[in-house]
Scaffold this active site. Structure first.
Site, PDB file in Angstrom:
ATOM      1  N   HIS A   1     -32.964  12.633  31.604  1.00  0.00           N
ATOM      2  CA  HIS A   1     -33.025  13.148  33.275  1.00  0.00           C
ATOM      3  C   HIS A   1     -32.603  14.725  33.245  1.00  0.00           C
ATOM      4  O   HIS A   1     -33.458  15.518  33.738  1.00  0.00           O
ATOM      5  CB  HIS A   1     -32.162  12.446  34.249  1.00  0.00           C
ATOM      6  N   GLU A   2     -31.338  15.005  32.630  1.00  0.00           N
ATOM      7  CA  GLU A   2     -31.047  16.649  32.308  1.00  0.00           C
ATOM      8  C   GLU A   2     -32.145  17.268  31.691  1.00  0.00           C
ATOM      9  O   GLU A   2     -32.542  18.478  32.159  1.00  0.00           O
ATOM     10  CB  GLU A   2     -29.763  16.438  31.944  1.00  0.00           C
TER      11      GLU A   2
ATOM     12  N   HIS B   1     -35.092  18.314  33.833  1.00  0.00           N
ATOM     13  CA  HIS B   1     -35.071  19.327  34.681  1.00  0.00           C
ATOM     14  C   HIS B   1     -35.001  20.530  34.001  1.00  0.00           C
ATOM     15  O   HIS B   1     -35.991  21.310  34.546  1.00  0.00           O
ATOM     16  CB  HIS B   1     -33.463  19.440  35.072  1.00  0.00           C
TER      17      HIS B   1
ATOM     18  N   GLU C   1     -35.333  16.049  41.508  1.00  0.00           N
ATOM     19  CA  GLU C   1     -34.492  15.014  41.050  1.00  0.00           C
ATOM     20  C   GLU C   1     -35.632  13.716  40.659  1.00  0.00           C
ATOM     21  O   GLU C   1     -35.559  13.174  39.561  1.00  0.00           O
ATOM     22  CB  GLU C   1     -33.711  14.178  41.888  1.00  0.00           C
TER      23      GLU C   1
ATOM     24  N   ASP D   1     -36.275  12.375  37.126  1.00  0.00           N
ATOM     25  CA  ASP D   1     -36.382  10.973  36.832  1.00  0.00           C
ATOM     26  C   ASP D   1     -37.445  10.346  36.226  1.00  0.00           C
ATOM     27  O   ASP D   1     -37.404   9.752  35.357  1.00  0.00           O
ATOM     28  CB  ASP D   1     -36.091  10.211  38.138  1.00  0.00           C
TER      29      ASP D   1
END
Ligand SMILES: [Zn+2]
Length: 410
Positions: free
Chosen positions: A276-277, A280, A354, A358
């Site tokens: 997930h990070e 980003h 987000e 995801d």
């Protein structure tokens, strides 16, 4: 417009924003006892759910007390010409406008911090303690405050000093120079915050060799991502709550995992959170956020430059000698409805991001471990699983757990 009118607009803004905040909190509190959505039934057992409800209620009541006290203190300060008094004290210390401004804000910051300390002390050592979250010692708590003051004095002092100096030497065009220096500072902090500031508060160690590290590296190379800086931070020094974040860019990019995260989640779940990070980063969220912050700063400074020279701002606060710092205080309040709106936009954008992160984790790794990881994080922080939609719209930088669950399951 007369100084009195400006004064009452300022008071109205303070009161109305308090009322709006309280209304949102109240609406949200009406849903504390809602039954849990079917998809999230397995987050809490009955006893934990009740504990989470008690925690939310206690936080809510404490929030009312904190914000009401802060509003009352602020209003008293405005009505009894507190700024004029502090201005007078600062002027007795020096004749230099920059020094006066620094003393002025120094007094106000320290006074407001002293007023808020009993509240944060109670929050940490009574409420968080009662629910088993607190790990902070009193020593760490006060050392943090001291370091925070010192850092604020150095960084805030240099930036404010530079901005006033630009104002004195270039007049109305100061905002361009101020924008320049703040932009350089923002980019610098984005790159080196983890290296320069975090070590003042926490210990960071590179993630040790082993199964977790090799899993992470396997994933990173699969998505073509150079990730040589994975750090573990001792979040457990302060709280049991867990987190992970991405910072910096280019060769300074790094992932920071809380030791509490490594303790609470299994390896697959940690890799999913990390995916997930990475999402980003890959979707350029770090750069877009940085860019948005720079644009907003430019806009704010430009607006400030249109008003700052107007002696009405100082007169509204009953200060006869107009100055940059008094104008800044008045402008700060008058601008807050606009910053409220940009805040809403930034939260909206953040929630979009987000979902994208995801989805990235879902497509490049897997959804189930991210879902179970998020559920564990919510359980361990006694999160509110049934927030009011308006509250989410105004305050949430992340979608709710239910929204993320549904998106990941799609
Ligand atoms: Zn995220």
């Amino acid at each position: 417009m007369s100084p009195q009118t400006i004064f009452f607009i300022i008071i109205a803004i303070l009161v109305i924003s308090f009322v709006i905040d309280q209304l949102l909190d109240y609406l949200n509190a009406q849903h504390f006892n809602d039954p849990l959505p079917a998809e999230l039934q397995d987050v809490f057992d009955e006893a934990e759910y009740q504990k989470s409800q008690r925690y939310k209620k206690e936080r809510y009541k404490f929030g009312i007390l904190t914000s009401a006290t802060s509003l009352i203190a602020t209003l008293l300060f405005f009505f009894f010409d507190g700024f004029a008094l502090v201005d007078e004290i600062a002027r007795s210390a020096s004749n230099n406008e920059i020094v006066i401004a620094l003393v002025f804000f120094g007094i106000i910051m320290i006074a407001s911090d002293i007023l808020s300390t009993p509240f944060s002390y109670y929050s940490t050592f009574v409420i968080e303690e009662k629910y088993g979250f607190n790990k902070t010692t009193r020593r760490t708590f006060f050392l943090d405050k001291l370091k925070g003051w010192l850092m604020g004095a150095i960084i805030g002092g240099i930036l404010l000093g530079a901005i006033i100096w630009f104002y004195q030497s270039t007049g109305q065009h100061f905002w361009l120079y101020a924008w320049g220096i703040i932009t350089v500072f923002t980019i610098f902090m984005n790159l080196f915050y983890a290296r320069l500031i975090v070590p003042l508060f926490n210990k960071q160690t590179p993630l040790e060799e082993g199964s977790l590290r090799s899993q992470i590296e396997k994933y990173a190379s699969k998505v073509g991502f150079t990730l040589d800086k994975i750090f573990v931070i001792d979040g457990s020094k302060r709280s049991t709550k867990a987190n992970a974040y991405f910072s910096g860019f280019g060769s300074e990019k790094r992932v920071t995992l809380y030791d509490t995260l490594i303790k609470d989640l299994n390896e697959e779940e940690i890799v999913a959170v990390l995916a997930h990070e990475v999402g980003h980063y890959k979707r350029n969220h770090i750069i877009i956020n940085l860019f948005a912050a720079i644009i907003t700063t430019g806009f704010t400074l430009w607006l400030l430059s249109l008003f700052i020279g107007n002696p009405m701002l100082s007169k509204a606060l009953n200060v006869s000698q107009p100055s940059f710092h008094i104008g800044l205080v008045a402008f700060g309040v008058l601008y807050s409805p606009i910053s409220g709106i940009t805040g809403l936009l930034m939260n909206y954008l953040s929630r979009k991001f987000e979902y994208q992160a995801d989805n990235f984790a879902k497509h490049t790794y897997a959804a189930p471990p991210l879902i179970s990881g998020l559920k564990k994080l919510s359980k361990n922080s006694l999160s509110n699983l049934t927030p009011h939609p308006l509250y989410v719209f105004a305050h949430y930088s992340h979608p709710t757990l239910l929204q993320r669950f549904r998106n990941l399951r799609k």
